[in-house]
Design a protein around this motif. Structure first.
Motif, PDB file in Angstrom:
ATOM      1  N   PHE A 234       5.730  -4.924  14.711  1.00  0.00           N
ATOM      2  CA  PHE A 234       6.360  -4.511  13.795  1.00  0.00           C
ATOM      3  C   PHE A 234       7.157  -5.487  12.847  1.00  0.00           C
ATOM      4  O   PHE A 234       7.249  -5.501  11.514  1.00  0.00           O
ATOM      5  CB  PHE A 234       7.518  -3.509  14.374  1.00  0.00           C
ATOM      6  CG  PHE A 234       8.582  -2.979  13.426  1.00  0.00           C
ATOM      7  CD1 PHE A 234       8.099  -1.930  12.503  1.00  0.00           C
ATOM      8  CD2 PHE A 234       9.759  -3.465  13.233  1.00  0.00           C
ATOM      9  CE1 PHE A 234       9.216  -1.419  11.773  1.00  0.00           C
ATOM     10  CE2 PHE A 234      10.627  -3.064  12.520  1.00  0.00           C
ATOM     11  CZ  PHE A 234      10.382  -1.890  11.749  1.00  0.00           C
ATOM     12  N   ARG A 235       7.879  -6.410  13.397  1.00  0.00           N
ATOM     13  CA  ARG A 235       8.267  -7.628  12.663  1.00  0.00           C
ATOM     14  C   ARG A 235       7.335  -8.358  11.845  1.00  0.00           C
ATOM     15  O   ARG A 235       7.919  -8.833  10.761  1.00  0.00           O
ATOM     16  CB  ARG A 235       9.243  -8.533  13.812  1.00  0.00           C
ATOM     17  CG  ARG A 235      10.298  -7.982  14.311  1.00  0.00           C
ATOM     18  CD  ARG A 235      11.073  -8.954  15.365  1.00  0.00           C
ATOM     19  NE  ARG A 235      10.206  -9.036  16.400  1.00  0.00           N
ATOM     20  CZ  ARG A 235      10.257 -10.276  17.286  1.00  0.00           C
ATOM     21  NH1 ARG A 235      11.213 -11.199  16.944  1.00  0.00           N
ATOM     22  NH2 ARG A 235       9.437 -10.514  18.208  1.00  0.00           N
ATOM     23  N   HIS A 236       6.449  -8.662  12.161  1.00  0.00           N
ATOM     24  CA  HIS A 236       5.356  -9.555  11.529  1.00  0.00           C
ATOM     25  C   HIS A 236       3.988  -9.027  11.672  1.00  0.00           C
ATOM     26  O   HIS A 236       3.269  -9.524  12.055  1.00  0.00           O
ATOM     27  CB  HIS A 236       5.476 -10.940  12.236  1.00  0.00           C
ATOM     28  CG  HIS A 236       6.796 -11.613  12.288  1.00  0.00           C
ATOM     29  ND1 HIS A 236       7.646 -11.865  10.966  1.00  0.00           N
ATOM     30  CD2 HIS A 236       7.669 -11.907  13.232  1.00  0.00           C
ATOM     31  CE1 HIS A 236       8.834 -12.328  11.474  1.00  0.00           C
ATOM     32  NE2 HIS A 236       8.727 -12.414  12.814  1.00  0.00           N
ATOM     33  N   PRO A 237       3.836  -7.897  10.804  1.00  0.00           N
ATOM     34  CA  PRO A 237       2.318  -7.445  10.632  1.00  0.00           C
ATOM     35  C   PRO A 237       1.647  -8.328   9.900  1.00  0.00           C
ATOM     36  O   PRO A 237       2.054  -8.820   8.815  1.00  0.00           O
ATOM     37  CB  PRO A 237       2.872  -5.888  10.081  1.00  0.00           C
ATOM     38  CG  PRO A 237       3.912  -6.142   9.281  1.00  0.00           C
ATOM     39  CD  PRO A 237       4.613  -7.013  10.283  1.00  0.00           C
ATOM     40  N   ALA A 242      -2.159  -2.834   9.898  1.00  0.00           N
ATOM     41  CA  ALA A 242      -1.103  -2.569  10.507  1.00  0.00           C
ATOM     42  C   ALA A 242       0.269  -2.422   9.592  1.00  0.00           C
ATOM     43  O   ALA A 242       1.000  -1.560   9.824  1.00  0.00           O
ATOM     44  CB  ALA A 242      -0.566  -4.161  11.151  1.00  0.00           C
ATOM     45  N   LYS A 243       0.373  -2.675   8.435  1.00  0.00           N
ATOM     46  CA  LYS A 243       1.430  -2.371   7.572  1.00  0.00           C
ATOM     47  C   LYS A 243       1.145  -1.038   7.035  1.00  0.00           C
ATOM     48  O   LYS A 243       2.019  -0.258   6.902  1.00  0.00           O
ATOM     49  CB  LYS A 243       1.348  -3.387   6.247  1.00  0.00           C
ATOM     50  CG  LYS A 243       1.508  -4.834   6.433  1.00  0.00           C
ATOM     51  CD  LYS A 243       1.609  -5.609   5.104  1.00  0.00           C
ATOM     52  CE  LYS A 243       2.034  -7.195   5.470  1.00  0.00           C
ATOM     53  NZ  LYS A 243       2.180  -7.765   4.242  1.00  0.00           N
ATOM     54  N   LYS A 244       0.011  -0.415   6.905  1.00  0.00           N
ATOM     55  CA  LYS A 244      -0.081   0.958   6.572  1.00  0.00           C
ATOM     56  C   LYS A 244       0.392   1.875   7.504  1.00  0.00           C
ATOM     57  O   LYS A 244       0.811   2.913   7.286  1.00  0.00           O
ATOM     58  CB  LYS A 244      -1.540   1.154   6.302  1.00  0.00           C
ATOM     59  CG  LYS A 244      -2.175   0.684   4.977  1.00  0.00           C
ATOM     60  CD  LYS A 244      -3.697   0.989   4.798  1.00  0.00           C
ATOM     61  CE  LYS A 244      -4.089   0.574   3.320  1.00  0.00           C
ATOM     62  NZ  LYS A 244      -5.654   0.937   3.178  1.00  0.00           N
ATOM     63  N   LEU A 245       0.274   1.429   8.877  1.00  0.00           N
ATOM     64  CA  LEU A 245       0.507   2.200  10.030  1.00  0.00           C
ATOM     65  C   LEU A 245       2.110   2.197  10.361  1.00  0.00           C
ATOM     66  O   LEU A 245       2.866   3.062  10.544  1.00  0.00           O
ATOM     67  CB  LEU A 245      -0.141   1.985  11.215  1.00  0.00           C
ATOM     68  CG  LEU A 245      -1.528   2.313  11.065  1.00  0.00           C
ATOM     69  CD1 LEU A 245      -2.329   1.598  12.220  1.00  0.00           C
ATOM     70  CD2 LEU A 245      -1.677   3.716  11.397  1.00  0.00           C
ATOM     71  N   ILE A 246       2.688   0.930   9.936  1.00  0.00           N
ATOM     72  CA  ILE A 246       3.993   0.660  10.263  1.00  0.00           C
ATOM     73  C   ILE A 246       4.988   1.319   9.262  1.00  0.00           C
ATOM     74  O   ILE A 246       6.060   1.928   9.690  1.00  0.00           O
ATOM     75  CB  ILE A 246       4.140  -0.652  10.564  1.00  0.00           C
ATOM     76  CG1 ILE A 246       3.448  -1.442  11.938  1.00  0.00           C
ATOM     77  CG2 ILE A 246       5.752  -1.012  10.505  1.00  0.00           C
ATOM     78  CD1 ILE A 246       3.585  -2.818  11.722  1.00  0.00           C
ATOM     79  N   GLY A 250       4.028   6.507   1.615  1.00  0.00           N
ATOM     80  CA  GLY A 250       4.821   6.658   0.281  1.00  0.00           C
ATOM     81  C   GLY A 250       5.604   5.530   0.414  1.00  0.00           C
ATOM     82  O   GLY A 250       5.995   4.989  -0.938  1.00  0.00           O
ATOM     83  N   ASP A 251       6.049   4.679   1.305  1.00  0.00           N
ATOM     84  CA  ASP A 251       6.763   3.490   1.129  1.00  0.00           C
ATOM     85  C   ASP A 251       6.044   2.219   1.017  1.00  0.00           C
ATOM     86  O   ASP A 251       6.411   1.130   0.804  1.00  0.00           O
ATOM     87  CB  ASP A 251       7.653   3.253   2.409  1.00  0.00           C
ATOM     88  CG  ASP A 251       8.698   4.426   2.276  1.00  0.00           C
ATOM     89  OD1 ASP A 251       9.060   4.735   1.528  1.00  0.00           O
ATOM     90  OD2 ASP A 251       9.280   4.763   3.459  1.00  0.00           O
ATOM     91  N   PHE A 252       4.772   2.242   1.255  1.00  0.00           N
ATOM     92  CA  PHE A 252       3.658   1.184   1.435  1.00  0.00           C
ATOM     93  C   PHE A 252       2.603   1.321   0.277  1.00  0.00           C
ATOM     94  O   PHE A 252       2.239   0.130   0.210  1.00  0.00           O
ATOM     95  CB  PHE A 252       3.074   0.861   2.872  1.00  0.00           C
ATOM     96  CG  PHE A 252       2.379  -0.109   3.162  1.00  0.00           C
ATOM     97  CD1 PHE A 252       2.776  -1.381   3.421  1.00  0.00           C
ATOM     98  CD2 PHE A 252       0.881  -0.050   3.024  1.00  0.00           C
ATOM     99  CE1 PHE A 252       1.911  -2.348   3.477  1.00  0.00           C
ATOM    100  CE2 PHE A 252       0.236  -1.140   3.041  1.00  0.00           C
ATOM    101  CZ  PHE A 252       0.663  -2.284   3.264  1.00  0.00           C
TER     102      PHE A 252
END
Length: 338
Positions: A234-237, A242-246, A250-252
């Motif tokens: 979570f901290r460092h995808p 990983a970023k798409k799931l975390i 709409g935010d990514f």
């Protein structure tokens, strides 16, 4: 104990169809799941996660590669040998898969009957498990008389009937409302701590991973893209998957626009509760634009992400970076996506 692998998946591949119309479901999967941990496998629909969980207990035979359980390669076991192994690998499903013509008691007794356990012992074991999952008063109820959460509790009790070492949960909370989901996840965590059973959670929901898992593997397009402790991922995808799931939908999904320098800040522990940005603006003498912000509670600890756009003034930007370093706030330059 947790550093001893219970399940190892080595160079596993699964394809369907003929050579002309071949579909790759799993591509070179390598995972090691330790004894006593709660391990999450997360991916979007069609990523291959359900096929992977079915390969773990050999309901699906891998095309190539190995599944090693408790140090033994079970990939080429006969059906009779696998039946014995599956007594040590329980499974619960999204749709519960209870026998509708059997009571809660008899649903739990069913795998014990198959294992050759006497009726008296099976009933005693079933009653113990109904007590464990909080349904002692429902032993004579049929599935149609139970709520979704109660059905899943019966399914969990049934999966535990043969004292498995591993519990596979394939989208086990997807059909439940948020409150019931929370209660089922709390039950699974309690069982993990009380019984020491290794739990593998298959899901498309990051909230499930955050609440219960120690480590997570992210699967995308049939491949494992990233594996690590949940808080670290979570901290460092490291990957786009990983970023798409975390980050929430709409935010990514939108690329950063405009000129300028963007930073992703990571808040963890005490820093998540402090007025870092407000103090930064006051001390550095310039405002910043907040492009995105999000916090999550992972195993009782608060973590947060924020993307900010730095001022065009290079001297002010330098002061901001110095401030973040002094406050021990992790940051990285964000070039493409929120």
């Amino acid at each position: 104990m947790k550093d001893i692998p219970t399940i190892e998946i080595r160079e596993l591949n699964k394809t369907f169809g003929t050579a002309e119309n071949q579909v790759v479901a799993l591509d070179n999967i390598n995972i090691s799941i330790c004894r006593g941990e709660i391990f999450g496998i997360i991916g979007l629909s069609g990523a291959g996660k359900s096929t992977l969980v079915r390969c773990i207990n050999l309901l699906e035979r891998p095309t190539t590669g190995s599944v090693i359980f408790e140090g033994v390669d079970i990939t080429n076991f006969t059906d009779q040998e696998l039946r014995k192994v599956r007594q040590s690998i329980g499974m619960i499903f999204q749709s519960f898969n209870l026998l509708m013509q059997r009571t809660a008691m008899d649903n739990i007794c069913f795998p014990l009957e198959i294992a050759g356990v006497s009726r008296k012992e099976a009933v005693q074991r079933a009653r113990e498990l109904l007590e464990t999952v909080g349904l002692a008063e429902k032993e004579n109820a049929y599935p149609a008389q139970l709520s979704g959460g109660q059905k899943q509790r019966v399914a969990i009790a049934r999966a535990l009937a043969t004292n498995p070492k591993v519990l596979l949960c394939d989208e086990a909370t997807s059909a439940l409302d948020p409150t019931t989901t929370q209660s089922i996840l709390s039950l699974l965590k309690e069982l993990n701590q009380k019984l020491g059973v290794t739990i593998i959670i298959i899901t498309h929901e990051m909230k499930v991973i955050e609440q219960i898992c120690n480590r997570v593997a992210i699967i995308d397009n049939s491949r494992i893209e990233e594996v690590g402790p949940v808080d670290e991922v979570f901290r460092h995808p490291k990957t786009l998957a990983a970023k798409k799931l975390i980050f929430p939908k709409g935010d990514f999904s939108e690329p950063l626009t405009g000129n300028g320098k963007y930073l992703r800040l990571v808040f963890e522990g005490n820093s998540a509760d402090r007025p870092i940005i407000a103090n930064m603006v006051l001390q550095c003498g310039a405002p910043v634009s907040i492009v995105f912000a999000n916090t999550k509670n992972i195993d009782g600890h608060v973590f947060g992400h924020m993307v900010i756009k730095l001022p065009d003034d290079e001297e002010v930007s330098r002061r901001i970076l110095t401030y973040l370093e002094l406050e021990k706030i992790s940051y990285s330059e964000e070039k493409n996506y929120v």
